[in-house]
Design an enzyme around this catalytic site. Structure first.
Site, PDB file in Angstrom:
ATOM      1  N   ARG A 166       0.816  -1.212   0.000  1.00  0.00           N
ATOM      2  CA  ARG A 166       0.000   0.000   0.000  1.00  0.00           C
ATOM      3  C   ARG A 166       0.855   1.271   0.000  1.00  0.00           C
ATOM      4  NH1 ARG A 166      -5.437  -1.238   1.656  1.00  0.00           N
ATOM      5  NH2 ARG A 166      -5.870  -3.290   0.794  1.00  0.00           N
ATOM      6  N   HIS A 195      -0.664  -4.544   5.402  1.00  0.00           N
ATOM      7  CA  HIS A 195      -0.368  -3.318   6.147  1.00  0.00           C
ATOM      8  C   HIS A 195       0.584  -3.690   7.292  1.00  0.00           C
ATOM      9  CE1 HIS A 195      -4.301  -0.949   5.117  1.00  0.00           C
ATOM     10  NE2 HIS A 195      -3.283  -0.354   4.538  1.00  0.00           N
ATOM     11  N   CYS A 295      -6.805  -1.680  13.238  1.00  0.00           N
ATOM     12  CA  CYS A 295      -7.360  -1.046  12.031  1.00  0.00           C
ATOM     13  C   CYS A 295      -8.523  -0.120  12.370  1.00  0.00           C
ATOM     14  CB  CYS A 295      -7.864  -2.094  11.045  1.00  0.00           C
ATOM     15  SG  CYS A 295      -6.594  -3.203  10.473  1.00  0.00           S
TER      16      CYS A 295
HETATM   17  N1  ARG Z   1     -10.575  -3.475   3.745  1.00  0.00           N
HETATM   18  C1  ARG Z   1      -9.602  -2.549   4.196  1.00  0.00           C
HETATM   19  C2  ARG Z   1      -8.511  -2.383   3.145  1.00  0.00           C
HETATM   20  O1  ARG Z   1      -8.141  -3.338   2.536  1.00  0.00           O
HETATM   21  C3  ARG Z   1      -9.016  -2.982   5.496  1.00  0.00           C
HETATM   22  C4  ARG Z   1      -8.095  -1.967   6.108  1.00  0.00           C
HETATM   23  C5  ARG Z   1      -7.449  -2.443   7.355  1.00  0.00           C
HETATM   24  N2  ARG Z   1      -6.731  -1.409   7.999  1.00  0.00           N
HETATM   25  C6  ARG Z   1      -5.531  -1.521   8.603  1.00  0.00           C
HETATM   26  N3  ARG Z   1      -5.091  -0.532   9.276  1.00  0.00           N
HETATM   27  N4  ARG Z   1      -4.786  -2.605   8.455  1.00  0.00           N
HETATM   28  O2  ARG Z   1      -8.015  -1.301   2.908  1.00  0.00           O
END
Ligand code: ARG
Length: 302
Positions: A166, A195, A295
């Protein structure tokens, strides 16, 4: 207490759980709580409406009522531990906005705004930035892709940062300059742990009397990043695959209480041995979207 060790074979080095010695309690450091300011966003519009990580499957829908209840329990857990929880208004059409950690990185009254990787979540960046500005936080507009505290974890004077799925490396440099803190880049290699906050839990941020302390899942990182983690945190808890794949590391600690997914029973045991008090919560509806405790929680770090 599970620890990491290196196994070298035919030129290949692996970091594995050290099972050679029976687990023995370490001399436990006195744990101290610090009151925290958390930000959450109600799961009003929470759905699995698209697939941007391997956990998301539109054929496995969210039980909306159950999700709401689980989220309320998390919020009440923080409140009953004496923390402050502010709420961001959920936006229709933004089913992942419940994952407040992704809304930015706030340290010392200044924030580095989020710029989401996927267009489905793009609108959340401005929504969180506006909310923070209304609270008097000075928000730096990001030029590079980054998903806030999903990939940036504040640890004492520094920030550890994830990249690979990401947040971009350029964003690590931008965060360092905007927040005027050293940033240590770590490369994530397993798409299930897309993440940083799915692969590392900050147990003690090192801003109190005890030293910085983390738990992590080594196999989520490239070999050189495993080495970085080992060098920086030689006493870290090494999380098992079983605990990592229930998102056990997606935890929130106030320095003493560690709120973590209830399925991560092994990790909870290791935390107890180390003097922490695990506070298990069930966020099973959120794991369907690839998220859990951390999250759902942004911390305004002082
Ligand atoms: N469905 C979300 C995504 O894929 C989940 C985000 C999870 N957030 C985190 N801080 N790990 O972006």
């Amino acid at each position: 207490m599970p620890r990491c060790r290196e196994l070298t074979h035919g030129g290949l080095t692996l970091t594995v759980l050290d099972t050679r010695t029976p687990s023995r309690a370490q001399p436990s450091v006195a744990r101290s709580v610090r009151r925290r300011d958390y930000v959450m966003c109600a799961p009003e519009h929470f759905r699995v409406a698209y697939t941007i990580n391997p956990w998301m499957d539109a054929a496995d829908p969210i039980d909306v009522g159950r999700a709401r209840l689980q989220w309320e329990v998390l919020r009440n857990t923080y409140l009953s531990l004496g923390h402050r929880v502010d709420l961001v208004e959920p936006m229709p059409g933004q089913p992942d906005m419940v994952f407040a950690a992704n809304g930015g990185l706030v340290v010392g009254g200044r924030a580095y705004g989020a710029k989401f990787r996927f267009p489905e979540r793009a609108a959340e960046g401005a929504a969180y930035a506006d909310w923070l500005r209304r609270r008097g936080v000075d928000v730096a507009e990001p030029t590079h892709t980054n998903e806030g505290e999903g990939d940036f974890l504040a640890l004492g004077p520094m920030i550890i940062a994830g990249t690979g799925f990401r947040t971009s490396l350029e964003a690590h440099i931008e965060a360092a300059s905007v927040l005027d803190r050293p940033v240590v880049s770590l490369e994530l290699v397993d798409p299930r742990f897309y993440h940083l906050d799915t692969a590392v839990a900050v147990l003690d941020d090192g801003n109190g009397p005890a030293p910085a302390d983390i738990a992590y899942y080594p196999a989520a990182f490239s070999r050189h990043s495993q080495r970085t983690l080992r060098d920086l945190f030689p006493h870290a808890i090494c999380c098992s695959e079983d605990d990592a794949r229930v998102l056990g590391l997606n935890a929130v600690s106030d320095g003493h209480h560690v709120v973590l997914p209830s399925a991560a029973t092994g990790l909870a045991g290791s935390l107890r041995e180390r003097g922490y008090t695990p506070v298990p919560v069930d966020l099973s509806e959120f794991i369907k979207s690839g998220g859990s405790v951390k999250c759902c929680t942004m911390e305004m770090h002082r």
